[in-house]
Design an enzyme around this catalytic site. Structure first.
Site: not given
Length: 482
Positions: A24, A156-157, A278, A284, A291, A326
């Site tokens: 480890s 909402t929604h 991009s 872009k 993200e 761990k």
């Protein structure tokens, strides 16, 4: 050759595959500070209880201090053959001071040693994470004060519902993060018991002073049951649960940043520091940092799930399965720390498009509820009836192709003769948010009050609410007042 740290039971060394699955040191070497601190406390206690001579204790502490300096200076060679951080440190200590190093392990086992090291590490990490959470909260509070009067649509929604202030929206995440910090601190409080001295599983016959080592390492008390002490991983499971909830909150905010920064919304602009381009589309500006923060919840929640599955079938006390705690924990806590840092940077840099937000807030008949509330307050109409009348008004506006503010008093009276010209005062988004003065509501004065409360709580310095200053509606991040 056999591993001499194991003693005389084994005549040969492990197979290469066994060494590969067993070692480890590749990940637990980051516990070196905690391991050395625990060993110094243990050696000091052994000397003060007469189990170890003062000369051996001084030699051990001096040697461990040198080992610490070697590791911190990058001059230490970690050996996979020695499996883990504990054996690596002890082996190097023996090279430095000789036989006295062998006395360090008196009255302890790797089982209580690793539990102690890991608790110390998690405790230190929680302290760092809480500071990061508070730093993000302060960034949000600062931005909320700047945008206390900036109007945006509340959803909402993901459909326009009622106007709110951007500052109020940001403070919602301050509240979430406050609970996140509380959960982390709760986990810290429960983990702060020292396993050191529990030995392999049954305690030790030596006359040790566990209270002493607990105090030296900053624990509140020693653990009360040696079996539980060496097999407990509740502390990291609880910490990962708190981390997962925090990461979920960050993911929700990151999702909103992705939406807000899109051309279709255009509510905010993220700086070059937290966006990328991009390889093929030169126009872009991709919200990659947001993200990636949004995605980190997968790793963090995955670590929690992984560890619960590891622990759920283990009999008492220690099993080697627990070595799997761990690597996933380190990765999860690192991921949360990085996400908090990235989100703090994005919040500080993002520039709101106030005019775009206001235009969007006024769309979709967002002040319809204000009409219903006006009918209740001013005309004493029951709310359910007022709701029906308002629905008819909205339908009329849709038919005429205008917003609610575009209806004339004749239009309103066509729906209900009791309505008078005072209704026009509640049709603007500014009037709508200003009216929400109930505690916890979106009114600008409320936002400034809550921002001052949070600044006081987070800094320990009393802050008074800033005065309202009506902002002009302009382009990206215009900060003018009128």
């Amino acid at each position: 050759m056999s591993n001499k740290m194991w003693g005389g039971r084994f005549a040969t060394g492990p197979d290469a595959i066994m060494e590969e699955i067993n070692a480890s040191i590749g990940f637990d070497q980051r516990l070196f500070r905690q391991d050395i601190a625990g060993s110094i406390a243990h050696a000091t206690m052994l000397a003060e209880t007469g189990i170890l001579t003062q000369e051996d204790r001084d030699s051990i502490v001096s040697g461990l201090t040198e080992v610490l300096a070697e590791i911190e200076g990058g001059r230490f060679t970690f050996s996979r053959a020695l499996e883990d951080i504990h054996m690596n440190v002890e082996s190097r200590l023996r090279e430095k001071i000789g036989d006295a190093a062998g006395r360090l392990h008196t009255a302890r086992s790797r089982n209580d040693q690793v539990a102690t090291d890991f608790k110390l590490y998690v405790r230190d990490t929680i302290d760092t994470l809480v500071v990061q959470v508070h730093t993000l909260q302060l960034a949000l509070v600062t931005k909320a004060e700047e945008e206390a009067e900036t109007i945006m649509p509340g959803f909402t929604h993901l459909q326009s519902a009622q106007p709110v202030t951007f500052g109020h929206h940001l403070l919602a995440y301050v509240e979430m993060l406050g609970r996140d910090a509380g959960r982390l601190l709760d986990a810290r409080k429960r983990l702060n018991e020292s396993p050191l001295g529990s030995a392999a599983l049954a305690g030790t016959p030596y006359p040790i002073d566990r209270q002493m080592t607990a105090e030296k390492l900053g624990f509140d008390r020693p653990t009360a049951n040696s079996l539980d002490a060496v097999s407990d991983r509740d502390f990291i499971i609880e910490t990962l649960a708190a981390a997962s909830i925090c990461a979920m909150h960050l993911s929700r905010f990151a999702e909103e940043m992705v939406i807000w920064s899109s051309a279709q919304f255009g509510f905010v602009r993220l700086s070059d520091k937290f966006t990328t381009g991009s390889s093929i589309m030169p126009q872009k500006r991709n919200p990659d940092a947001a993200e990636l923060v949004r995605a980190k919840i997968g790793r963090i929640l995955g670590a929690l799930t992984s560890l619960i599955v590891v622990m759920k079938g283990l009999p008492l006390a220690y099993s080697k399965d627990m070595q799997e705690d761990k690597e996933v924990a380190f990765d999860a806590l690192d991921s949360l720390s990085l996400s908090l840092a990235a989100m703090t940077g994005m919040v500080g840099d993002m520039a709101p498009n106030r005019e775009r937000m206001r235009i969007s807030a006024a769309a979709g008949f967002s002040t319809a509820t204000d009409i219903a509330d006006w009918l209740v307050r001013e005309l004493n109409i029951p709310f359910r009836d007022a709701h029906h009348i308002t629905g008819t008004i909205v339908a009329l506006a849709e038919q005429k192709g205008c917003g609610l503010e575009g209806l004339t008093i004749e239009d309103f009276k066509f729906v209900d003769q009791r309505i008078d010209s005072r209704i026009h005062k509640v049709l603007t988004v500014e009037a709508s948010v200003a009216a929400r003065k109930s505690y916890g509501g979106t009114a600008p004065a409320n936002v400034l009050f809550q921002a001052a409360r949070w600044k006081t709580e987070l800094t320990g310095v009393s802050h008074e609410p800033k005065p309202l200053a009506r902002k002009k509606h302009g382009g990206h991040g215009d900060g003018g007042v009128e």
